[in-house]
Scaffold this motif. Sequence first.
Motif, mmCIF file in Angstrom:
data_model
loop_
_atom_site.group_PDB
_atom_site.id
_atom_site.type_symbol
_atom_site.label_atom_id
_atom_site.label_comp_id
_atom_site.label_asym_id
_atom_site.label_seq_id
_atom_site.Cartn_x
_atom_site.Cartn_y
_atom_site.Cartn_z
ATOM 1 N N ASP A 86 0.823 -1.220 0.000
ATOM 2 C CA ASP A 86 0.000 0.000 0.000
ATOM 3 C C ASP A 86 0.851 1.260 0.000
ATOM 4 O OD1 ASP A 86 0.971 -0.012 2.557
ATOM 5 O OD2 ASP A 86 -0.978 -0.006 3.560
ATOM 6 N N TYR A 87 2.157 1.121 -0.309
ATOM 7 C CA TYR A 87 3.066 2.275 -0.276
ATOM 8 C C TYR A 87 2.816 3.231 -1.433
ATOM 9 C CZ TYR A 87 7.237 5.069 -1.050
ATOM 10 O OH TYR A 87 8.090 6.122 -1.284
ATOM 11 N N SER A 88 2.867 4.514 -1.115
ATOM 12 C CA SER A 88 2.832 5.554 -2.137
ATOM 13 C C SER A 88 3.677 6.722 -1.656
ATOM 14 C CB SER A 88 1.400 6.039 -2.388
ATOM 15 O OG SER A 88 1.417 7.193 -3.216
ATOM 16 N N PRO A 89 4.427 7.366 -2.558
ATOM 17 C CA PRO A 89 5.172 8.563 -2.151
ATOM 18 C C PRO A 89 4.256 9.738 -1.825
ATOM 19 C CG PRO A 89 6.009 7.651 -4.225
ATOM 20 C CD PRO A 89 4.705 6.993 -3.950
ATOM 21 N N ALA A 90 2.994 9.643 -2.226
ATOM 22 C CA ALA A 90 2.037 10.715 -1.949
ATOM 23 C C ALA A 90 1.601 10.660 -0.490
ATOM 24 C CB ALA A 90 0.826 10.588 -2.867
ATOM 25 N N THR A 91 0.785 11.629 -0.084
ATOM 26 C CA THR A 91 0.277 11.657 1.299
ATOM 27 C C THR A 91 -1.001 10.836 1.416
ATOM 28 O OG1 THR A 91 -0.866 13.736 0.787
ATOM 29 C CG2 THR A 91 1.306 13.898 1.829
ATOM 30 N N ALA A 92 -1.033 9.714 0.727
ATOM 31 C CA ALA A 92 -2.171 8.794 0.775
ATOM 32 C C ALA A 92 -1.638 7.394 0.524
ATOM 33 C CB ALA A 92 -3.213 9.161 -0.276
ATOM 34 N N LYS A 93 -2.328 6.393 1.029
ATOM 35 C CA LYS A 93 -1.935 5.020 0.738
ATOM 36 C C LYS A 93 -2.402 4.652 -0.674
ATOM 37 C CE LYS A 93 -1.799 3.404 5.506
ATOM 38 N NZ LYS A 93 -2.276 2.403 6.481
ATOM 39 N N LEU A 94 -1.705 3.711 -1.271
ATOM 40 C CA LEU A 94 -1.993 3.344 -2.654
ATOM 41 C C LEU A 94 -3.454 2.929 -2.878
ATOM 42 C CD1 LEU A 94 -0.883 2.997 -5.486
ATOM 43 C CD2 LEU A 94 -0.065 0.716 -4.833
ATOM 44 N N PRO A 95 -4.074 2.136 -1.995
ATOM 45 C CA PRO A 95 -5.477 1.759 -2.234
ATOM 46 C C PRO A 95 -6.457 2.930 -2.172
ATOM 47 C CG PRO A 95 -4.434 0.265 -0.662
ATOM 48 C CD PRO A 95 -3.514 1.425 -0.823
ATOM 49 N N ASP A 96 -6.012 4.085 -1.645
ATOM 50 C CA ASP A 96 -6.897 5.244 -1.518
ATOM 51 C C ASP A 96 -7.020 6.047 -2.817
ATOM 52 O OD1 ASP A 96 -7.277 4.618 1.145
ATOM 53 O OD2 ASP A 96 -5.666 5.923 1.841
ATOM 54 N N PHE A 97 -6.211 5.714 -3.812
ATOM 55 C CA PHE A 97 -6.282 6.453 -5.077
ATOM 56 C C PHE A 97 -7.539 6.061 -5.858
ATOM 57 C CE2 PHE A 97 -1.952 7.460 -4.131
ATOM 58 C CZ PHE A 97 -1.688 8.622 -4.835
ATOM 59 N N GLU A 98 -8.034 7.018 -6.631
ATOM 60 C CA GLU A 98 -9.237 6.817 -7.441
ATOM 61 C C GLU A 98 -8.836 6.405 -8.863
ATOM 62 O OE1 GLU A 98 -12.174 10.183 -5.591
ATOM 63 O OE2 GLU A 98 -10.433 10.885 -6.719
ATOM 64 N N THR A 99 -9.357 5.284 -9.326
ATOM 65 C CA THR A 99 -8.978 4.798 -10.656
ATOM 66 C C THR A 99 -9.839 5.387 -11.769
ATOM 67 O OG1 THR A 99 -10.386 2.855 -10.327
ATOM 68 C CG2 THR A 99 -8.039 2.625 -9.790
ATOM 69 N N ASN A 100 -10.857 6.163 -11.410
ATOM 70 C CA ASN A 100 -11.700 6.773 -12.458
ATOM 71 C C ASN A 100 -11.327 8.229 -12.733
ATOM 72 O OD1 ASN A 100 -12.615 7.857 -10.071
ATOM 73 N ND2 ASN A 100 -14.791 7.507 -10.467
ATOM 74 N N ARG A 101 -10.171 8.647 -12.233
ATOM 75 C CA ARG A 101 -9.692 10.004 -12.498
ATOM 76 C C ARG A 101 -8.217 9.990 -12.925
ATOM 77 N NH1 ARG A 101 -12.930 14.226 -10.141
ATOM 78 N NH2 ARG A 101 -14.659 13.396 -8.927
ATOM 79 N N ILE A 102 -7.787 8.904 -13.521
ATOM 80 C CA ILE A 102 -6.398 8.793 -13.983
ATOM 81 C C ILE A 102 -6.242 9.514 -15.316
ATOM 82 C CG2 ILE A 102 -4.641 7.170 -14.800
ATOM 83 C CD1 ILE A 102 -5.740 5.141 -12.804
ATOM 84 N N ARG A 103 -5.149 10.237 -15.468
ATOM 85 C CA ARG A 103 -4.893 10.869 -16.768
ATOM 86 C C ARG A 103 -3.400 10.858 -17.087
ATOM 87 N NH1 ARG A 103 -6.695 16.281 -14.222
ATOM 88 N NH2 ARG A 103 -4.760 17.373 -13.737
ATOM 89 N N VAL A 104 -3.084 10.706 -18.362
ATOM 90 C CA VAL A 104 -1.711 10.734 -18.845
ATOM 91 C C VAL A 104 -1.298 12.188 -19.013
ATOM 92 C CG1 VAL A 104 -0.151 10.120 -20.733
ATOM 93 C CG2 VAL A 104 -1.943 8.507 -20.024
ATOM 94 N N GLU A 105 -0.257 12.582 -18.315
ATOM 95 C CA GLU A 105 0.221 13.955 -18.396
ATOM 96 C C GLU A 105 1.213 14.144 -19.540
ATOM 97 O OE1 GLU A 105 -1.163 16.112 -16.595
ATOM 98 O OE2 GLU A 105 -2.011 14.992 -14.918
ATOM 99 N N ARG A 106 2.080 13.133 -19.733
ATOM 100 C CA ARG A 106 3.082 13.258 -20.786
ATOM 101 C C ARG A 106 3.680 11.894 -21.085
ATOM 102 N NH1 ARG A 106 7.692 16.736 -18.879
ATOM 103 N NH2 ARG A 106 8.731 14.798 -18.361
ATOM 104 N N VAL A 107 3.953 11.630 -22.363
ATOM 105 C CA VAL A 107 4.673 10.431 -22.776
ATOM 106 C C VAL A 107 5.839 10.883 -23.641
ATOM 107 C CG1 VAL A 107 4.579 8.245 -24.019
ATOM 108 C CG2 VAL A 107 2.588 9.011 -22.727
ATOM 109 N N SER A 108 7.030 10.403 -23.311
ATOM 110 C CA SER A 108 8.217 10.753 -24.084
ATOM 111 C C SER A 108 9.072 9.506 -24.231
ATOM 112 C CB SER A 108 9.008 11.873 -23.392
ATOM 113 O OG SER A 108 10.180 12.189 -24.121
ATOM 114 N N GLY A 109 8.962 8.855 -25.376
ATOM 115 C CA GLY A 109 9.722 7.627 -25.610
ATOM 116 C C GLY A 109 9.340 6.536 -24.634
#
Length: 281
Positions: A86-109
């Motif tokens: 459940d580790y995340s570098p954010a101030t939330a645990k990994l299971p607390d993230f919402e999977t219906n608000r994911i977005r790609v910010e940038r792809v480079s190679g």
Amino acid sequence: MESGTKRVLRNALFVMAVIAGLWWFLLDRPSPLSGWELPAKALRDYIDAARRGDCAAVVAALSARSRELAVAAVAGRSTLERSFCDYSPATAKLPDFETNRIRVERVSGATALVSASYTYDRFFGFFGRGRSRYTYALSLENGAWRVDLTEALDPESRPNQDRRAMFLVQQVYSALRSHARSSGTLTDNAAVIRAQMPGFQFPEIRSGVADSAAPPDTPYVTLGPAGACLCISLKSASGTLVMVKLPPEGSQATYQYGRIPSACDDQPLARSYHGSTSGIR
């Protein structure tokens, strides 16, 4: 004529506000289709694995370098799956993230930045819940996108070097604040600073202001004009310079990083300093 100009300006501002609100809603709204681009799907699967407690799948979703650093981080203390499920570098645990608000910010190679949102309690829940986002780095390895936690786990990464520097500055700041409260005066005496925190092992404390030639992670302390303020400065191992300025008791401390003054004067710095919550960004 003047009232007509004001009306046009007011209408223009209203239209801009509506467009900005609509853009925010469309960009950040929940969507069942969110997270289906390949890098985003990899992050979605990573979060879903944590939610269902599939710790092996969580670890398998990490990049090779991330797993290597994670193994070193938990060696002799725990298992990789138990520590990182459940580790995340954010101030939330990994299971607390919402999977219906994911977005790609940038792809480079072979690298991508993908963000996901999470909710949190505002001031222990007294002000309801807020929403924030965290951006994960992903890398393409053997044809599959993997979550790359290198920046968070590598002790020598720039963010971690800067965090160590700010932690050291915070210790010096705490010692000096404690002395100022008890004595009513500011001091740049290294022995006094050490005496205020006998349980903490300070490195060498030098007099003056740190510059680009200063040794890394070495705090510098100096009084301002007529002892009216005090400056703590330091060069991070990343090369970033930081300064915290203590005014007299009761006034707001300030700080600045990157380019800092070459002398300690009585002018406030660029940002308000709030101790451990103030960092190099």
